[in-house]
Design an enzyme around this catalytic site. Sequence first.
Site, PDB file in Angstrom:
ATOM      1  CB  CYS A 165      -0.884  -0.021   1.244  1.00  0.00           C
ATOM      2  SG  CYS A 165      -2.018   1.365   1.366  1.00  0.00           S
ATOM      3  CD  GLU A 212      -3.402  -9.476   1.098  1.00  0.00           C
ATOM      4  OE1 GLU A 212      -3.421  -9.306   2.343  1.00  0.00           O
ATOM      5  OE2 GLU A 212      -2.376  -9.319   0.415  1.00  0.00           O
ATOM      6  NE  ARG A 264      -2.848 -12.035   8.181  1.00  0.00           N
ATOM      7  CZ  ARG A 264      -1.761 -11.685   8.842  1.00  0.00           C
ATOM      8  NH1 ARG A 264      -1.718 -11.814  10.155  1.00  0.00           N
ATOM      9  NH2 ARG A 264      -0.704 -11.208   8.217  1.00  0.00           N
ATOM     10  NE  ARG A 266      -3.622  -8.496   5.771  1.00  0.00           N
ATOM     11  CZ  ARG A 266      -3.421  -8.238   7.063  1.00  0.00           C
ATOM     12  NH1 ARG A 266      -4.429  -7.766   7.798  1.00  0.00           N
ATOM     13  NH2 ARG A 266      -2.250  -8.436   7.612  1.00  0.00           N
TER      14      ARG A 266
END
Length: 455
Positions: A165, A212, A264, A266
């Site tokens: 990112c 992702e 988690r 995502r």
Amino acid sequence: MIPISDELTLLEQVLESYDLKYIAEHLNQVSPGRWTRELLKRWVGAKEELRLSEAEFNHLQTLIPEAPHRKNHDFDFIDLFAGIGGIRKGFEEAGGRCVFTSEWNPYAVRTYKANHYSDPLNHKFNSDIREVTLSAKPDVTEAEAYRFIEANVPDHDVLLAGFPCQPFSIAGVSKKNSLGRKHGFECDTQGTLFFDVARIIAAKRPVAFVLENVKNLKSHDKGNTFRVIMKALDELGYWVADADSSSNEDYKIIDGRHFVPQHRERIVLVGFRKDLNVHEGFSLKDVANLYPKVKPTLGDILEKEVQPNYILTPKLWQYLFNYSIKHKAKGNGFGYGLVKAHEVTRTLSARYYKDGSEILIDRGFDPKLDLEHKKNLENRPRRLTPRECARLMGYDAPGEYGFRIPVSDTQAYKQFGNSVVVPVFAAVAKLMKDRIISAKILAAQQPRDRNRFVA
């Protein structure tokens, strides 16, 4: 007698993932005391000709990933920013074949090559993706870049990418306008690694993609990063699943806790080519239909006994304990994450190797007693082992040791902390499979315009 050339070829393959010490230890399981790191080093340097027995040769071959038992595959995919291959593993389970891998971290590459078969005829391995997209060469024209990608990236049906990112900048748009160049995704995303993904999508036109990233991609740079990405994908001619999901219920965000005992979250961007019209009715909401009826508990993945070095030292435990108290007094949420066998852990991060504080396994800590009490000192919490991390991320099932970890604990923690929960992407792949196959058939019936984005 096995030809010496075959022995050297095998050794070269093994050295891509394992160091000489590990290889020597492995060979000594067959021929105790014969092999040392120094002896192998002389062999590698061609200073001494050594021969492997047939048993040693066969034993060494077990360190190389086997070719898939499945003879046929349903679709081809490429694996960008591959890490240790978590997304690949999920798509292979759905019948896909990997034809191209790109990963720059040498330690991740070692683990990847130790676990994933690379067909010498149908697979390419790349390090820096910018060497393929030519994005690091500002004087290269778009037409030259696309021709280079076309020649160096195999045709594929699905593009997979867990890209980093990064914020985008609009600097340079006016200059490019003055030069008469495009200022769509080629300009808006330049200087970021998403730009490289977009260039490959533009050049190769896969029928689908899966991107992702961390959940915070949506809010990164005040939302600008996500807006630019979605605009670019639309401009490239792709429909993105659940693009308009509300912030309260965004199906693009999938929590790994539905598959493993780890929280988690995502963001998963699934895209299909608009012109093939196979996307109608597709939603990641349906991943919920693929949740396992019985998922492993934390207790299921833990080893019964671990080496003492995974238990926190009294000094580190005291530091983390006091650090937590100090921040709680300030109203902050910082602190260690002590978990019991029936609980769900926090998110495993790449910094886990530092102190393990986000996931500490409770070994009998009694909060009613003083930290200095003998019982609490004896029952200090411990870190997860790398093997337990492999299970927590879904690379291994409980009790299994199939996923090879050829790197140090520090590197292993970084790799698993940067990776994905494998069963999540196995479910996404399963959900996409029929549409991928339909789109693949439709795409084959129409010639691909290889100059679509070339001025």
